[in-house]
Design a protein around this motif. Sequence first.
Motif, short mmCIF file in Angstrom:
data_model
loop_
_atom_site.label_atom_id
_atom_site.label_comp_id
_atom_site.label_asym_id
_atom_site.label_seq_id
_atom_site.Cartn_x
_atom_site.Cartn_y
_atom_site.Cartn_z
N TRP A 36 0.83 -1.20 0.00
CA TRP A 36 0.00 0.00 0.00
C TRP A 36 0.86 1.25 0.00
O TRP A 36 1.83 1.36 0.74
N THR A 37 0.48 2.21 -0.86
CA THR A 37 1.18 3.48 -0.96
C THR A 37 0.16 4.61 -1.03
O THR A 37 -1.05 4.38 -1.07
N ARG A 38 0.65 5.83 -1.08
CA ARG A 38 -0.22 6.99 -1.20
C ARG A 38 -0.91 6.97 -2.57
O ARG A 38 -0.30 6.65 -3.58
N CYS A 39 -2.18 7.32 -2.60
CA CYS A 39 -2.92 7.33 -3.86
C CYS A 39 -2.63 8.59 -4.66
O CYS A 39 -2.44 9.68 -4.09
N ALA A 40 -2.60 8.45 -5.97
CA ALA A 40 -2.50 9.62 -6.85
C ALA A 40 -3.86 10.29 -6.93
O ALA A 40 -4.90 9.67 -6.74
N SER A 42 -6.36 14.11 -6.47
CA SER A 42 -6.70 15.12 -5.48
C SER A 42 -8.10 14.87 -4.92
O SER A 42 -8.88 14.12 -5.49
N GLY A 43 -8.37 15.50 -3.79
CA GLY A 43 -9.69 15.41 -3.19
C GLY A 43 -9.99 14.10 -2.50
O GLY A 43 -11.14 13.82 -2.16
N LEU A 44 -8.96 13.26 -2.27
CA LEU A 44 -9.17 11.97 -1.63
C LEU A 44 -8.99 12.08 -0.13
O LEU A 44 -8.25 12.93 0.38
N ASP A 45 -9.66 11.21 0.59
CA ASP A 45 -9.45 11.09 2.02
C ASP A 45 -7.98 10.73 2.26
O ASP A 45 -7.45 9.81 1.62
N PRO A 46 -7.28 11.46 3.14
CA PRO A 46 -5.85 11.16 3.35
C PRO A 46 -5.60 9.75 3.86
O PRO A 46 -4.46 9.26 3.78
N ARG A 47 -6.62 9.09 4.38
CA ARG A 47 -6.43 7.72 4.85
C ARG A 47 -6.46 6.71 3.70
O ARG A 47 -6.06 5.54 3.90
N GLN A 48 -6.93 7.12 2.52
CA GLN A 48 -7.04 6.14 1.43
C GLN A 48 -5.65 5.77 0.91
O GLN A 48 -4.83 6.63 0.63
N GLN A 49 -5.44 4.47 0.77
CA GLN A 49 -4.19 3.93 0.26
C GLN A 49 -4.45 3.19 -1.04
O GLN A 49 -5.57 2.75 -1.29
N CYS A 50 -3.42 3.04 -1.85
CA CYS A 50 -3.57 2.37 -3.14
C CYS A 50 -2.49 1.32 -3.33
O CYS A 50 -1.41 1.39 -2.75
N ALA A 51 -2.81 0.32 -4.14
CA ALA A 51 -1.89 -0.77 -4.43
C ALA A 51 -2.21 -1.31 -5.83
O ALA A 51 -3.24 -0.98 -6.41
N THR A 52 -1.30 -2.12 -6.33
CA THR A 52 -1.48 -2.73 -7.65
C THR A 52 -1.38 -4.25 -7.51
O THR A 52 -0.47 -4.76 -6.86
N LEU A 53 -2.33 -4.94 -8.11
CA LEU A 53 -2.38 -6.41 -8.08
C LEU A 53 -2.18 -6.94 -9.49
O LEU A 53 -2.85 -6.49 -10.42
N GLU A 54 -1.31 -7.92 -9.64
CA GLU A 54 -1.06 -8.54 -10.94
C GLU A 54 -1.95 -9.78 -11.07
O GLU A 54 -1.97 -10.64 -10.18
N VAL A 55 -2.69 -9.87 -12.17
CA VAL A 55 -3.59 -11.00 -12.41
C VAL A 55 -3.39 -11.49 -13.84
O VAL A 55 -2.89 -10.77 -14.69
N PRO A 56 -3.79 -12.73 -14.12
CA PRO A 56 -3.68 -13.21 -15.51
C PRO A 56 -4.59 -12.43 -16.45
O PRO A 56 -5.72 -12.11 -16.10
N MET A 57 -4.09 -12.13 -17.63
CA MET A 57 -4.98 -11.56 -18.65
C MET A 57 -6.04 -12.58 -19.04
O MET A 57 -7.21 -12.24 -19.18
N ASP A 58 -5.61 -13.85 -19.19
CA ASP A 58 -6.51 -14.93 -19.61
C ASP A 58 -6.45 -16.01 -18.55
O ASP A 58 -5.43 -16.68 -18.40
#
Length: 491
Positions: A36-40, A42-58
């Motif tokens: 989890w990292t800071r979300c890109a 504006s206007g977001l709750d400062p508590r909101q965190q973001c992450a990236t998940l890798e999944v199969p295309m197929d």
Amino acid sequence: MKEITKSAALIAAAAGIVFGVVTPLTASAAEEPLTWTRCAGSGLDPRQQCATLEVPMDYAHPGGPTIDIAVSRIPAEKPSARRGALLLIAGGPGGTSLNDPSGKGQKLPQAVRDAYDLIGFAPRGNAPSTSLSCGLDHADLALSKLRPWPAPDGSVTENMTTARRVAAACASGGGELMRHITTKDNARDIDRIRAALGERRLSAWGVSYGTYVGAAYSEMFPQRTDRIVLDSNDNPDPVRAERAWVAAYEVGVEDNFPEFAEWASAPGHPYRLADTAAEVRPLFLRLAARLDHEPIPWPGANPEELNGNVLRQTMLDSLDDPDEYPTLAKLITAALKGTALPAPATPPDAAMQNLVAVSAATICNDAAWPRDAATYRKGVAESRARYPLTAGMPRNALVCAAWPWRPKEPPVRITDRGPSDVLLVQNERDVATPLSGALKLREALGRRAVMVTNDATGHEAYLANGTRCGDATVSRFLATGKRPRQDVHCR
């Protein structure tokens, strides 16, 4: 299909596996928690965190190419009361809930926010996940073009031409991912999100098309569900699951236009169109017919004219929420009086390119559509005669009439086999997902579900256009697990 900002609302207006087979946690999913990292943005709750998940295309080839899914969260506000994760599933197809933990999630009562991490995500194809675009011309991004309004005389020839042009652009510009955007793939991605969160079970709040995704997840991964709320519900017919979205507007408009007519004839506000509600419908139909043949220039709009179909599309958008009634009334008044038209509210092209690509891929990949113009000509003629307000659009040809691929697997069939952990909430008057379709989902789920029906108007019921009784019932279910023993009607 409404998001937390006005522009997102505009864009949204523009969204069978045998029970008992449960996909287990894979080693990679279980061992690689989200970072989890800071979300890109504006206007977001400062508590909101973001992450990236890798999944199969197929998912049929899990060792092949992968794509990224953007995920967000606001942690439960009371760790001692934490129950798990509540996934917010947006409408669409083409909608995203990535910023919803900061938006609609903050409308949830304190007891729910105490109990759950609020989870949002951008479904596959939606930026900032690995994203899609068909590279369409600006004119093909008009909402009145994307909804298949026929010509003033009922002809579908131009619609079929548009379908072929848009399908060809999506086939050439969308890449391999275009073939792997489906409701089933969305459900599989959700289970990967659940596993990456480290949750054995997942709760969810799905809205509009998100109800079909939520029902599909409950069908495909029944033992992975906890408390499921489906809000403003799609018809789940496995063949018509996507076609029913457009077809539903016939009934949805008829359910809702009388409410607009009552409002537009009421004294005491500046948007009054007529002395009685009975006068509003013929007034609208006469104006639409006139604009079919005598459009009014509208600089900055797409297209840059107010024609009959643009007026009809504005009607659809405005009936979505009673708060939007003035938008339609102001446009009608300006057209009738010959005064300056209101400033057009046009979504940005970049966002529309992404929305259209994901929406087209989902709708066309989920189920096969008829390809012959005769089918649509017949349907449009029947619909125009019976439902003049929608002028045949609900039975006309979308891009799927020329889609270059057939579905790679059968669509999800929603059944009554699985845990009894679903609560449906539905307004009686909903233009986009009418009560008649919601009752089909209620019937399909059988003993698994209980339904709350609100005597209310507008799309999106819970914490939006519903009732205090309905909101309290859903909130109690999410916070405590207590569901009504039988279906409930809220006034």
